[in-house]
Design a protein around this motif. Structure first.
Motif, mmCIF file in Angstrom:
data_model
loop_
_atom_site.group_PDB
_atom_site.id
_atom_site.type_symbol
_atom_site.label_atom_id
_atom_site.label_comp_id
_atom_site.label_asym_id
_atom_site.label_seq_id
_atom_site.Cartn_x
_atom_site.Cartn_y
_atom_site.Cartn_z
ATOM 1 N N SER A 457 21.800 63.920 30.937
ATOM 2 C CA SER A 457 20.950 63.613 32.092
ATOM 3 C C SER A 457 20.718 64.808 33.007
ATOM 4 O O SER A 457 19.800 64.787 33.831
ATOM 5 N N TYR A 458 21.562 65.834 32.885
ATOM 6 C CA TYR A 458 21.555 66.939 33.855
ATOM 7 C C TYR A 458 20.172 67.541 34.074
ATOM 8 O O TYR A 458 19.729 67.719 35.212
ATOM 9 N N LYS A 459 19.480 67.869 32.995
ATOM 10 C CA LYS A 459 18.205 68.573 33.117
ATOM 11 C C LYS A 459 17.206 67.786 33.959
ATOM 12 O O LYS A 459 16.569 68.337 34.865
ATOM 13 N N GLN A 460 17.089 66.488 33.693
ATOM 14 C CA GLN A 460 16.136 65.670 34.427
ATOM 15 C C GLN A 460 16.563 65.503 35.883
ATOM 16 O O GLN A 460 15.725 65.513 36.785
ATOM 17 N N VAL A 461 17.858 65.344 36.110
ATOM 18 C CA VAL A 461 18.352 65.222 37.482
ATOM 19 C C VAL A 461 18.092 66.511 38.258
ATOM 20 O O VAL A 461 17.640 66.484 39.408
ATOM 21 N N LYS A 462 18.367 67.648 37.629
ATOM 22 C CA LYS A 462 18.139 68.941 38.281
ATOM 23 C C LYS A 462 16.667 69.130 38.614
ATOM 24 O O LYS A 462 16.324 69.626 39.700
ATOM 25 N N GLU A 463 15.778 68.738 37.709
ATOM 26 C CA GLU A 463 14.338 68.848 37.963
ATOM 27 C C GLU A 463 13.939 68.006 39.167
ATOM 28 O O GLU A 463 13.147 68.430 40.011
ATOM 29 N N PHE A 464 14.501 66.807 39.273
ATOM 30 C CA PHE A 464 14.198 65.922 40.401
ATOM 31 C C PHE A 464 14.691 66.540 41.713
ATOM 32 O O PHE A 464 13.973 66.554 42.722
ATOM 33 N N VAL A 465 15.914 67.063 41.700
ATOM 34 C CA VAL A 465 16.502 67.680 42.898
ATOM 35 C C VAL A 465 15.655 68.853 43.375
ATOM 36 O O VAL A 465 15.385 69.006 44.572
ATOM 37 N N GLU A 496 14.875 53.641 50.243
ATOM 38 C CA GLU A 496 13.492 53.872 50.667
ATOM 39 C C GLU A 496 13.086 55.313 50.411
ATOM 40 O O GLU A 496 11.941 55.587 50.011
ATOM 41 N N ALA A 497 14.006 56.241 50.642
ATOM 42 C CA ALA A 497 13.712 57.651 50.365
ATOM 43 C C ALA A 497 13.447 57.856 48.877
ATOM 44 O O ALA A 497 12.509 58.562 48.486
ATOM 45 N N TYR A 498 14.258 57.235 48.026
ATOM 46 C CA TYR A 498 14.071 57.336 46.573
ATOM 47 C C TYR A 498 12.709 56.776 46.167
ATOM 48 O O TYR A 498 11.966 57.400 45.393
ATOM 49 N N LEU A 499 12.370 55.604 46.668
ATOM 50 C CA LEU A 499 11.102 54.969 46.313
ATOM 51 C C LEU A 499 9.913 55.764 46.838
ATOM 52 O O LEU A 499 8.884 55.879 46.179
ATOM 53 N N GLN A 500 10.071 56.345 48.014
ATOM 54 C CA GLN A 500 8.998 57.147 48.594
ATOM 55 C C GLN A 500 8.729 58.393 47.753
ATOM 56 O O GLN A 500 7.583 58.840 47.622
ATOM 57 N N MET A 501 9.768 58.939 47.158
ATOM 58 C CA MET A 501 9.613 60.125 46.319
ATOM 59 C C MET A 501 8.813 59.834 45.054
ATOM 60 O O MET A 501 8.345 60.760 44.389
ATOM 61 N N HIS A 502 8.668 58.568 44.713
ATOM 62 C CA HIS A 502 7.912 58.189 43.523
ATOM 63 C C HIS A 502 6.494 57.736 43.839
ATOM 64 O O HIS A 502 5.759 57.361 42.921
ATOM 65 N N LYS A 503 6.125 57.761 45.098
ATOM 66 C CA LYS A 503 4.760 57.388 45.444
ATOM 67 C C LYS A 503 3.788 58.366 44.786
ATOM 68 O O LYS A 503 3.881 59.580 44.956
#
Length: 754
Positions: A457-465, A496-503
């Motif tokens: 999972s690291y690569k995808q998590v790092k990309e998101f961060v 809410e912050a997580y969901l907002q990041m996916h708008k």
């Protein structure tokens, strides 16, 4: 030299500062604001970045210069640069110069108490704490292979006679460049005291730990509460709270950090929120959780008592994909307090769920793409704290392992009414708490799940961060905290912050992060200044401790066995999607043949199946087959030898092709699979081997060709000899026949005469 005998004492304080982001946190200013009350002049030396806001904070300090320099040389060259900034002519005029840095926190009380006491001592140089030395050299740069007793360099003060000495000037003028931490200690901190003691200068430390020489090398790290409480130590180490656990437990039982934090919080005026604020911004979350032992083991002491609670709470549960077993856990729903709302996502209506306080949400379409957070987004916003219990993968491990894990997680989330109230009270008592996660199961194949899952999972998590600029420390080699089984208690603003990041995000990105939100929520909480902790009821805590000891026993029995994860991808007409991988676990011994059978659920409309038999390992697989006639199994990146497939990559792959329309469960059988491992795979080495093999085959073929030629020539020669022999025999027969004739006898007299 005693300074209390002087009238006005002139002191220069040299403070070395480093922060990866150049941010000056409150703990730094709190320490400096007290320290400068004891100085005539100050200089802050910053290695690397310094934000404008940080610079302005330093500028509020009286009589303080600010020097921002390139980030090289560690603390040693920061001090050297400050000394060069003023020059020896100026420095020689000070009664005392002291060098200290950002790696300490404090004061507990005030530094003035320390200076007043040390002013009375007849010394040439001094420090706050001492390192008791060690009979070994961990850095490999000590002359005699041992660490000598020395003043720790986070604070060293030097008085005028030594400041003016040629030896002190020469020491700093000739300091070599420091390129690594080990040299900062081995080429400065550990030798400074000895060099000047041998030169005849007197030294001492403020905190007396002489009686601890036989107990610990490093009193400030291993016995901080004793030093602060009983020995007037005004400082403590920043790294105590975030030191790598593998290093810490070589020196102590990992208790000092939490003991010190609790002591500071309850027994002193020091604001521990400054510690949490700084570490949440700058440290790795796993290190912080380990260092502060952020684990809550809660006992239900409330029973059926009513609790006055401010936080409004909602519980959101998904049974999608495992409704066949959910009825086994329905009893836990009865533990939920009456004023807590419950939402249950199901694929089909079922009367056993029809409880008065439970709101049933039936997901009839695209159930396999159901996403708990997105579906309940509008409802989540109505609460302060929510509990999430998402669908749990059944395919990954054997059924008995999975069912046991589900029960464990349900008990960690909903053990009893009193337990749930205790969980919610934690959020009210500590505004820095952002997420509570259950402890991971450690039975069966779950022993190594966290580490392996983090690697995937690291690569995808790092990309998101990085994309969302969370500004938190994420490292591949240090597994991030995870809401195991997609279960957690979390503040709504984090969701809410997580969901907002996916708008506005594309479907592919949402799907990719859907699998990783269990990692992302703790990191989003950290970026918002809130920490994550583990939580479980008392009985589960006791059980996990017992299971840990059992794991140690099992690990001795299962030595050389590995937890292997086969990975499966389905193409339903849109290609294989990496983020929708299914995992199935089994055990295998390295270099040992194992028969392995993998059972898979086949989604509707499946066109192709990609099957990776042993992710992260190389293998030899023979006689692979499945239970459905007509299915072709293609080796895509291995080498075929008869019935065996040799995979020299750590990502071996098969593609299954055929008609899956009438197949619900597919069973893949590998009659023999033997795994082996190499750090980087053996593809290059094996290519070289096969190249050499081809060259040898070519040479052998050339020799065989020459041999054939020689054989042919010998055969031809043999034929010629045989023909000549035959001809010779014929001639001999002809001669014998001639000799037997009358003519031959009659002419014998003539031959004799000749």
């Amino acid at each position: 030299m005693r300074l209390n005998e002087k009238g006005n004492i002139t002191r220069l304080g040299i403070f070395f500062f480093y922060d990866n982001d150049g941010i000056v946190d409150d703990y730094v200013m709190y320490m400096l604001e007290d320290m400068v009350l004891n100085t005539t002049h100050n200089i802050v030396v910053c290695n690397g970045k310094l934000t404008e806001e940080g610079k302005k904070r330093f500028e509020t300090l009286p009589n303080t210069d600010i020097l921002v320099r390139e980030n090289k040389g560690f603390d040693v060259w920061a001090y050297k640069s400050a000394l060069e900034y003023y020059g020896w002519d100026v420095l020689d005029t000070y009664d005392e110069i002291f060098m200290y840095n950002f790696t300490i926190m404090g004061p507990i009380g005030h530094f003035s108490t320390m200076f007043q006491e040390m002013d009375q001592r007849d010394l040439d140089f001094w420090g706050i704490t001492i390192h008791n030395g060690a009979p070994f050299d961990p850095w490999g740069n000590m002359e005699d292979g041992t660490i000598p007793i020395h003043i720790q360099s986070h604070f060293i003060a030097v008085r005028n006679e030594m400041i003016r000495s040629e030896k002190f000037h020469k020491y700093w003028d000739e300091r070599p460049m420091i390129n690594r931490y080990e040299d900062a200690v081995g080429l400065h901190e550990a030798i400074f005291t000895g060099i000047f003691e041998k030169a005849g200068y007197k030294w001492d430390v403020y905190v007396d730990t002489e009686d601890l020489v036989e107990q610990t090398f490093y009193p400030l790290f291993n016995m901080p509460v004793d030093l602060v409480k009983n020995r007037k130590c005004p400082i403590f180490k920043r790294k105590l709270f975030i030191n790598d656990l593998t290093g810490t437990i070589q020196e102590n039982a990992n208790l000092p950090a939490r003991e010190l934090f609790d002591y500071l919080d309850k027994e002193t005026d020091y604001n521990t929120d400054m510690i949490i604020e700084h570490l949440l911004r700058s440290a790795n979350l796993r290190d912080l959780m380990n260092g502060l032992n952020l684990n809550y083991i809660l006992e239900d002491t409330l029973g059926e008592k009513k609790v006055n609670r401010k936080n409004k709470c909602g519980i959101f549960i998904s049974t999608i994909g495992w409704e066949n077993h959910f009825h086994e856990y329905c009893e836990f729903l009865k533990n939920i307090p009456d004023d807590v709302d419950v939402y249950l996502a199901v694929e089909e209506k079922n009367k056993q769920y029809e409880e008065g306080k439970i709101q049933i949400c039936c997901i009839e379409k695209d159930a396999e793409k159901f996403e708990l957070l997105a579906y309940f987004e509008d409802k989540i916003k109505a609460y302060d704290v929510v509990c999430l219990i998402d669908s749990y993968e059944e395919d990954f491990f054997a059924a008995y392992n999975v069912l046991s894990a589900k029960e464990l997680l349900y008990r960690e989330m909903l053990e009893s009414r009193g337990y749930i109230e205790r969980v919610l009270s934690l959020f009210e008592e500590n505004q820095r708490l952002g997420v509570l996660i259950p402890n991971a199961p450690v039975h069966g194949e779950y022993q190594s799940l966290a580490e392996e899952d983090w690697k995937r999972s690291y690569k995808q998590v790092k990309e998101f961060v990085n994309k969302h600029q969370l500004g938190v420390d994420v490292r591949k080699e240090k597994e991030s905290p995870v809401a195991m089984g997609n279960c957690c208690w979390v503040r709504t603003d984090i969701l809410e912050a997580y969901l907002q990041m996916h708008k506005g995000a594309v479907k592919e990105e949402i799907a990719k992060n859907r699998r990783n939100w269990s990692y992302l929520l703790p990191l989003i909480a950290q970026s918002r200044g809130k920490f994550t902790a583990n939580v479980c009821p008392k009985l589960i805590g006791q059980n996990l401790l017992n299971t840990f000891y059992g794991y140690k026993y099992v690990s001795r029995i299962n030595v050389n066995y590995y937890n292997i994860a086969a990975e499966v991808y389905y193409d339903v007409g849109e290609g294989f999607k990496v983020e929708e991988v299914k995992k199935v676990a089994y055990k295998a011994k390295v270099f040992h043949k194992e028969k392995v059978e993998i059972k898979l659920r086949v989604p509707d409309n499946t066109k192709y199946i990609r099957f990776d038999p042993c992710e992260g390992f190389m293998c030899v697989c023979s006689n692979i087959k499945c239970n459905v006639e007509g299915i072709k199994i293609h080796n895509t990146n291995g080498i075929r030898f008869g019935k065996e497939d040799l995979f020299l990559t750590k990502d071996p792959q098969y593609i299954l092709e055929g008609d899956f329309s009438n197949t619900k469960v597919l069973i893949i059988t590998m009659e023999n699979i033997s795994i082996f491992w190499s750090e980087n795979g053996l593809e290059k080495e094996m290519k070289d081997i096969f190249k050499e093999r081809e060259e040898l085959i070519g040479a052998v073929q050339h020799l065989l060709k020459d041999r054939k030629k020689l054989d042919d020539e010998a055969k031809t020669a043999n034929v010629t000899i045989n023909e000549l022999k035959e001809k010779n025999k014929q001639l001999e027969n002809e001669i014998s026949a001639i000799k037997a004739t009358k003519s031959w006898r009659w002419t014998s007299w003539f031959r004799k005469g000749k």
